[in-house]
Motif scaffolding. Structure first.
Motif, PDB file in Angstrom:
ATOM      1  N   VAL A  79      45.704  64.650  54.443  1.00 52.14           N
ATOM      2  CA  VAL A  79      46.140  63.205  54.286  1.00 52.14           C
ATOM      3  C   VAL A  79      45.159  62.163  54.989  1.00 52.14           C
ATOM      4  O   VAL A  79      44.503  61.107  54.410  1.00 52.14           O
ATOM      5  N   TYR A 116      48.553  69.607  56.166  1.00 49.77           N
ATOM      6  CA  TYR A 116      49.164  68.474  55.375  1.00 49.77           C
ATOM      7  C   TYR A 116      48.527  67.295  56.028  1.00 49.77           C
ATOM      8  O   TYR A 116      47.994  66.453  55.462  1.00 49.77           O
ATOM      9  N   SER A 152      58.701  64.582  49.063  1.00 49.21           N
ATOM     10  CA  SER A 152      58.206  63.551  49.700  1.00 49.21           C
ATOM     11  C   SER A 152      56.680  63.807  49.931  1.00 49.21           C
ATOM     12  O   SER A 152      55.680  63.012  49.496  1.00 49.21           O
ATOM     13  N   TYR A 153      56.546  64.840  50.548  1.00 49.75           N
ATOM     14  CA  TYR A 153      55.262  65.412  51.243  1.00 49.75           C
ATOM     15  C   TYR A 153      54.413  65.671  49.572  1.00 49.75           C
ATOM     16  O   TYR A 153      53.188  65.015  49.351  1.00 49.75           O
ATOM     17  N   THR A 154      54.746  66.327  48.669  1.00 54.12           N
ATOM     18  CA  THR A 154      54.107  66.522  47.416  1.00 54.12           C
ATOM     19  C   THR A 154      53.798  65.205  46.573  1.00 54.12           C
ATOM     20  O   THR A 154      52.584  65.275  45.912  1.00 54.12           O
ATOM     21  N   ASP A 155      54.908  64.580  46.584  1.00 52.92           N
ATOM     22  CA  ASP A 155      54.449  63.058  45.691  1.00 52.92           C
ATOM     23  C   ASP A 155      53.407  62.379  46.240  1.00 52.92           C
ATOM     24  O   ASP A 155      52.548  61.866  45.622  1.00 52.92           O
ATOM     25  N   TYR A 156      53.502  62.228  47.804  1.00 48.99           N
ATOM     26  CA  TYR A 156      52.406  61.477  48.613  1.00 48.99           C
ATOM     27  C   TYR A 156      50.890  62.169  48.255  1.00 48.99           C
ATOM     28  O   TYR A 156      50.071  61.592  48.128  1.00 48.99           O
ATOM     29  N   LYS A 195      50.012  63.697  45.544  1.00 44.54           N
ATOM     30  CA  LYS A 195      49.581  63.519  44.144  1.00 44.54           C
ATOM     31  C   LYS A 195      49.173  62.089  44.143  1.00 44.54           C
ATOM     32  O   LYS A 195      48.159  61.753  43.481  1.00 44.54           O
ATOM     33  N   ARG A 196      49.942  60.991  44.873  1.00 47.64           N
ATOM     34  CA  ARG A 196      49.579  59.689  44.633  1.00 47.64           C
ATOM     35  C   ARG A 196      48.324  59.408  45.542  1.00 47.64           C
ATOM     36  O   ARG A 196      47.570  58.393  45.009  1.00 47.64           O
ATOM     37  N   LEU A 197      48.008  60.027  46.654  1.00 47.84           N
ATOM     38  CA  LEU A 197      46.454  59.866  47.158  1.00 47.84           C
ATOM     39  C   LEU A 197      45.476  60.648  46.292  1.00 47.84           C
ATOM     40  O   LEU A 197      44.280  60.209  46.732  1.00 47.84           O
TER      41      LEU A 197
END
Length: 463
Positions: A20, A16, A95-99, A101-103
């Motif tokens: 990122v 992860y 929170s992990y998966t949402d971040y 997606k946003r990236l």
């Protein structure tokens, strides 16, 4: 076929973090996960285990509430603790998966398999990348004597995946970090623990004898005992429990067994040979100092390539791998610069060399020591176990290593880790301004003690 700059196989802390970091640096990234997003650390490891450890600490601390003028004691139940960790894990995972997606990180669910050095198949889909990072983590190591049986013989993965079995008497197997942590946790969460192991807790670790002495004393205060030299010769699954015949001839019956016997690198079904990636005899991916595999454009990080097998190491590896992808050869792994922590009846943390390591490197270690027994903050918390130990080179005054034992050791170690590797680390500790009262002040006290005892005033104070 979709093309990416980087494919990351595995979404644990290393995978992860690598995805990122690479995305933030402008690379197009795909990440593949065959099970739960977040990998072992988030779902079955350090995150839920530290949640339980905090609960266990609250229960343990309540035994001394009376002297603070607080009436009553606390008790905890494992089922409730399990539900709490589940909510924490779900919150962090969302929170992990949402971040991601946003990236704009492309996420693929399924088992990854190499097709060739640049192509990875996920089910019927194949994707291609210039660089690939293997971050597939590890899985529990199960001794031959123990037949894994739902509700009877469990790994720690099983314990976090499913509501704990009924029954209060639990056999815990293993004296490494996992066993040492769960011995305290389970004993405070309403279980009667039969702890069996080949050796004393953390006997093969790099922690000092003073650190282990404090750990053993803390375990004893909570009536947590380990039966050493006690390998199971026969394990029989009963309708209502598990019968253990031990090496000393004794027979014990428990409700269920938890295996804390270590982990093994997870490379099953990866088809690493199709990519030209070499594994060692134990199944670890072979890497060089830059974390490159035998196929230079493929990197491996975390448990699958790092025998220390901690989330801290995986996170550090991720930073090294991405640095080298962006600027080849720019950064090497420095395992000794990564903090190691144990969360048991007392916290233990260390970084860098111990005295034996220093002597093996033909250095002359100098030790600075400061205990918490008179620290105002520790006294106010009714928790004075532990100390700060700093190890320096007698000749240069360079910081070689450090050890922190006691409450908040994990947080305190960050102060040391921030300066670790700087030639003037001790001078920085001596010159810092500290909050008072604080446990962290003992870092300064240990530094000053070291300077005075070993004649390092020039290096530490500039005198």
């Amino acid at each position: 076929m979709q093309q990416f700059d980087l494919i990351v196989i595995g979404s644990g802390p290393g995978g992860y973090r690598a995805a990122v970091l690479a995305t933030l640096r402008g690379l197009s990234v795909a990440i593949i996960e065959k099970a739960d997003w977040g990998g072992c650390c988030l779902n079955r490891g350090c995150v839920p285990k530290k949640d339980w450890h905090h609960t266990a600490q609250l229960v343990a601390a309540s035994k001394g509430f009376a002297k603070r003028g607080i009436s009553g004691t606390l008790s905890a139940e494992l089922d409730g603790a399990w539900q709490h960790q589940k909510k924490v894990v779900e919150t962090v995972r969302d929170s992990y998966t949402d971040y991601m997606k946003r990236l704009g990180i492309s996420a693929f669910n399924g088992a990854a398999r190499f097709v060739d050095p640049h192509t990875v198949a996920v089910g019927e889909t194949s994707i291609n990348a210039q660089h690939i990072i293997i971050a597939t983590g590890s899985s529990p190591l199960v001794p031959d004597a123990y037949p894994l049986t739902p509700g009877r013989v469990l790994t720690t993965d099983d314990l976090f995946d499913h509501v704990p079995p009924a029954g209060k008497r639990v056999a815990l197997v293993g004296s490494g970090v996992i066993g040492t942590e769960f011995a305290f946790i389970l004993s405070q969460l309403g279980r009667d623990v039969l702890w069996i192991a080949n050796s004393k807790p953390l006997a093969s670790s790099a922690y000092s004898q003073p650190a282990l002495k404090i750990l053993y004393e803390a375990l004893a205060r909570h009536d947590i005992k380990v039966r050493t030299g006690c390998r199971a010769q026969c394990v029989e699954i009963l309708p209502d429990g598990v019968k253990l015949t031990l090496g000393d001839g004794s027979v014990e019956t428990v409700d269920w067994v938890l295996l804390g016997t270590g982990r093994r690198p997870h490379t099953d079904n990866l088809a690493a040979d199709a990519a030209g990636v070499t594994l060692d005899a134990r199944g670890f991916v072979k890497v060089n100092a830059h974390l490159q595999t035998s196929a230079p454009h493929i990197y491996a990080i975390g448990d699958v390539a790092n025998p220390r097998m901690t989330a801290n190491q995986a996170l550090a590896d991720a930073a090294v791998a991405i640095a080298n992808i962006l600027s080849p050869g720019s950064r090497e792994r420095d395992a000794g610069a990564v903090p190691e922590l144990v969360y048991s009846a007392v916290e233990l943390g260390r970084i860098g060399m111990n005295e034996d390591d220093a002597e093996d490197a033909e250095l002359e270690p100098a030790v600075g020591f400061a205990a918490f027994e008179t620290n105002p903050r520790a006294l106010g918390q009714d928790d004075t176990d532990g100390f700060v130990r700093l190890i320096a080179d007698m000749d240069s005054g360079a910081l070689l290593g450090a050890e922190v034992v006691g409450a908040e050791a994990g947080e305190m170690l960050h102060v040391i880790a921030q300066q670790f590797g700087h030639d003037d680390a001790l001078a920085r500790f001596a010159g810092m301004f500290y909050n008072h009262p604080a446990r962290t002040e003992e870092i300064q006290n240990a530094t000053e003690t070291l300077a005075a005892k070993w004649g390092l005033a020039q290096q530490v104070f500039g005198e």
